[in-house]
Scaffold this motif. Structure first.
Motif, mmCIF file in Angstrom:
data_model
loop_
_atom_site.group_PDB
_atom_site.id
_atom_site.type_symbol
_atom_site.label_atom_id
_atom_site.label_comp_id
_atom_site.label_asym_id
_atom_site.label_seq_id
_atom_site.Cartn_x
_atom_site.Cartn_y
_atom_site.Cartn_z
ATOM 1 N N ALA A 45 0.833 -1.210 0.000
ATOM 2 C CA ALA A 45 0.000 0.000 0.000
ATOM 3 C C ALA A 45 0.867 1.259 0.000
ATOM 4 C CB ALA A 45 -0.934 -0.014 1.215
ATOM 5 N N ASN A 46 1.944 1.243 0.812
ATOM 6 C CA ASN A 46 2.844 2.400 0.827
ATOM 7 C C ASN A 46 3.486 2.599 -0.532
ATOM 8 O OD1 ASN A 46 2.236 2.816 3.510
ATOM 9 N ND2 ASN A 46 4.024 1.677 4.271
ATOM 10 N N HIS A 47 3.847 1.485 -1.156
ATOM 11 C CA HIS A 47 4.437 1.545 -2.500
ATOM 12 C C HIS A 47 3.470 2.202 -3.487
ATOM 13 C CE1 HIS A 47 8.259 0.663 -3.864
ATOM 14 N NE2 HIS A 47 8.260 -0.675 -3.857
ATOM 15 N N ALA A 48 2.199 1.810 -3.403
ATOM 16 C CA ALA A 48 1.186 2.357 -4.306
ATOM 17 C C ALA A 48 0.993 3.848 -4.069
ATOM 18 C CB ALA A 48 -0.137 1.604 -4.130
ATOM 19 N N ASP A 49 0.979 4.271 -2.777
ATOM 20 C CA ASP A 49 0.834 5.697 -2.470
ATOM 21 C C ASP A 49 2.005 6.492 -3.017
ATOM 22 O OD1 ASP A 49 -1.506 5.082 -1.232
ATOM 23 O OD2 ASP A 49 -0.665 5.076 0.794
ATOM 24 N N THR A 50 3.211 5.944 -2.870
ATOM 25 C CA THR A 50 4.402 6.643 -3.379
ATOM 26 C C THR A 50 4.355 6.778 -4.898
ATOM 27 O OG1 THR A 50 5.696 5.766 -1.534
ATOM 28 C CG2 THR A 50 6.914 6.628 -3.430
ATOM 29 N N ASP A 51 3.943 5.702 -5.586
ATOM 30 C CA ASP A 51 3.841 5.764 -7.044
ATOM 31 C C ASP A 51 2.789 6.771 -7.483
ATOM 32 O OD1 ASP A 51 5.788 3.861 -7.184
ATOM 33 O OD2 ASP A 51 4.419 2.163 -7.506
ATOM 34 N N ALA A 52 1.657 6.792 -6.790
ATOM 35 C CA ALA A 52 0.593 7.735 -7.153
ATOM 36 C C ALA A 52 1.052 9.170 -6.937
ATOM 37 C CB ALA A 52 -0.672 7.443 -6.335
ATOM 38 N N GLY B 226 4.153 10.227 -7.011
ATOM 39 C CA GLY B 226 5.136 10.532 -8.048
ATOM 40 C C GLY B 226 4.485 10.810 -9.381
ATOM 41 N N ASP B 227 3.433 10.054 -9.721
ATOM 42 C CA ASP B 227 2.718 10.297 -10.977
ATOM 43 C C ASP B 227 2.059 11.668 -10.961
ATOM 44 O OD1 ASP B 227 3.480 7.803 -11.821
ATOM 45 O OD2 ASP B 227 1.570 6.824 -11.313
ATOM 46 N N ILE C 59 3.025 14.348 -9.253
ATOM 47 C CA ILE C 59 4.058 15.384 -9.383
ATOM 48 C C ILE C 59 4.547 15.465 -10.825
ATOM 49 C CG2 ILE C 59 6.400 16.015 -8.692
ATOM 50 C CD1 ILE C 59 5.775 14.884 -5.933
ATOM 51 N N SER C 60 4.726 14.324 -11.466
ATOM 52 C CA SER C 60 5.147 14.329 -12.871
ATOM 53 C C SER C 60 4.096 14.981 -13.757
ATOM 54 C CB SER C 60 5.403 12.885 -13.346
ATOM 55 O OG SER C 60 6.434 12.281 -12.579
ATOM 56 N N PHE C 61 2.824 14.734 -13.455
ATOM 57 C CA PHE C 61 1.732 15.343 -14.223
ATOM 58 C C PHE C 61 1.755 16.869 -14.086
ATOM 59 C CE2 PHE C 61 -2.717 16.785 -14.404
ATOM 60 C CZ PHE C 61 -3.041 16.368 -15.679
ATOM 61 N N LEU C 62 1.974 17.367 -12.865
ATOM 62 C CA LEU C 62 2.040 18.814 -12.654
ATOM 63 C C LEU C 62 3.280 19.411 -13.307
ATOM 64 C CD1 LEU C 62 0.898 18.990 -8.920
ATOM 65 C CD2 LEU C 62 -0.442 19.542 -10.951
ATOM 66 N N ASP C 63 4.414 18.717 -13.217
ATOM 67 C CA ASP C 63 5.632 19.218 -13.855
ATOM 68 C C ASP C 63 5.459 19.333 -15.362
ATOM 69 O OD1 ASP C 63 6.919 19.422 -11.452
ATOM 70 O OD2 ASP C 63 7.931 17.483 -11.594
ATOM 71 N N PHE C 64 4.754 18.369 -15.955
ATOM 72 C CA PHE C 64 4.511 18.431 -17.405
ATOM 73 C C PHE C 64 3.720 19.678 -17.777
ATOM 74 C CE2 PHE C 64 1.396 17.626 -20.770
ATOM 75 C CZ PHE C 64 2.239 17.456 -21.858
ATOM 76 N N HIS C 65 2.685 19.999 -17.001
ATOM 77 C CA HIS C 65 1.875 21.171 -17.324
ATOM 78 C C HIS C 65 2.649 22.465 -17.086
ATOM 79 C CE1 HIS C 65 -1.444 18.313 -17.438
ATOM 80 N NE2 HIS C 65 -2.168 19.265 -17.996
ATOM 81 N N VAL C 66 3.485 22.518 -16.052
ATOM 82 C CA VAL C 66 4.298 23.713 -15.820
ATOM 83 C C VAL C 66 5.271 23.919 -16.967
ATOM 84 C CG1 VAL C 66 6.054 24.731 -14.335
ATOM 85 C CG2 VAL C 66 4.047 23.655 -13.326
ATOM 86 N N ALA C 67 5.915 22.837 -17.430
ATOM 87 C CA ALA C 67 6.842 22.936 -18.554
ATOM 88 C C ALA C 67 6.134 23.362 -19.833
ATOM 89 C CB ALA C 67 7.558 21.600 -18.776
ATOM 90 N N ALA C 68 4.864 23.001 -19.975
ATOM 91 C CA ALA C 68 4.094 23.375 -21.165
ATOM 92 C C ALA C 68 3.521 24.768 -21.065
ATOM 93 C CB ALA C 68 2.958 22.367 -21.387
#
Length: 330
Positions: free
Chosen positions: A6-13, A15-16, A18-27
């Motif tokens: 469960a902790n692994h899943a929370d960490t992956d979610a 991270g996903d 943060i990556s989604f927000l970084d993509f929009h900031v870069a765009a």
């Protein structure tokens, strides 16, 4: 084991996300205006229709009501057909108000020219630029000009930028640098040339004995275009009266145009920056006085093409000589 999964899943979610927000900031999608979408074109048309309805005299028609007469009156015989005079004679009874048609007077005041404040999306080409030019000419100080820009709604960039990027440095300086438009760092801080290109500009100025206390810095466009795209010709034409008035109020001895957009906008040349750089152009102020404008390379271009720094160094040496010469002449 289940807890670790469960902790692994929370960490992956996380991270996903943060990556989604970084993509929009870069765009360039780094500003949230509202939770609901808005149709700016429809809002602009509504404002225009409301202004038109207030400017034109409106005739309000009363609802028609059936005319009721006594039964005896309805049974009266009609006038005989052999008496055309009675048929053509005007009736003594005036028609009800509901049947009167009110025509607009020929002496009605002319409609005022369209205003672009709050109507940036629906403004016609040229209207916003004319409005900006008329309002900028009325400003007597740089503080008044900055206050005007903070409330100006004739340029759509104002609604997507976080901050107005007006100027930095000393307005009484003898040299004024003008770039193209703010970037992400400038938009966040609210001052021009705050990122890597600003750091390079600071080092270039320091090489000839200048800093932000002895120079005045601004941009042609005071709002950041989304995604750091180039400003459109219409956006430049709207913002140009403001930077021209800013130059007049600052009244520098020498103007330095950083990059092709600033050089072409302020000097009128159509040459590319590599051909235009290293030359002084005449620049006429509003009071008729003429100063010199030096074209040179933009620091952001030098970060992408470091080999061209030698050309920028030549231009800054020319700027140093011009400042020393004008100081000696005084």
């Amino acid at each position: 084991m289940e807890t670790m999964t469960a902790n692994h899943a929370d960490t992956d979610a996380r991270g996903d996300l943060i990556s989604f927000l970084d993509f929009h900031v870069a765009a360039g999608v780094d500003a949230v205006l509202d939770e609901q979408p808005h149709d700016r074109f429809a809002e602009a048309e509504a404002v225009r229709a409301d202004a038109a309805s207030q400017a034109e005299p409106a005739t309000r028609r009363e609802p028609l009501e059936p005319r009721r007469e006594p039964l005896e009156a309805r049974r009266e015989p009609l006038p005989p057909r052999s008496e055309p005079a009675q048929r053509d004679a005007p009736s003594a009874e005036e028609p009800p108000l509901a049947f009167r048609r009110e025509l607009p007077s020929r002496d009605a005041p002319a409609r005022e020219p369209p205003r672009t404040y709050g109507n940036a999306a629906g403004a016609k080409p040229g209207e916003a630029a004319d409005d900006a030019r008329a309002r900028a000419a009325q400003m007597k100080t740089l503080d008044e000009l900055e206050a005007l820009l903070r409330g100006f709604e004739g340029c759509g960039l104002r609604f997507t930028a976080k901050n107005l990027v007006f100027a930095d440095g000393n307005p009484q300086a003898r040299v004024m640098f003008v770039g193209e438009a703010p970037g992400a760092d400038e938009d966040r801080i609210g001052k021009p040339f705050m990122g890597r290109s600003g750091q390079l500009l600071d080092r270039m100025m320091a090489a000839i004995g200048l800093d932000r206390t002895s120079a005045y810095i601004s941009n042609v466009v005071p709002w950041r275009p989304p995604g750091n795209r180039n400003p459109t010709p219409q956006e430049i034409s709207i913002c140009r009266p403001f930077v021209e008035r800013q130059i007049e109020l600052a009244n520098p001895d020498i103007l330095v145009c950083l990059g092709a957009p600033a050089t072409q906008t302020l000097t009128g040349t159509k040459d590319g920056i590599l051909k235009a750089r290293g030359r002084f152009y005449p620049y006429r102020l509003g009071d008729g006085r003429e100063i010199r404008a030096l074209a040179t390379l933009h620091p952001a271009y030098l970060l992408r093409q470091p080999v061209q720094k030698r050309l920028a160094w030549r231009d800054f040496r020319m700027l140093k000589s011009a400042l020393d010469g004008s100081a000696a002449g005084k």
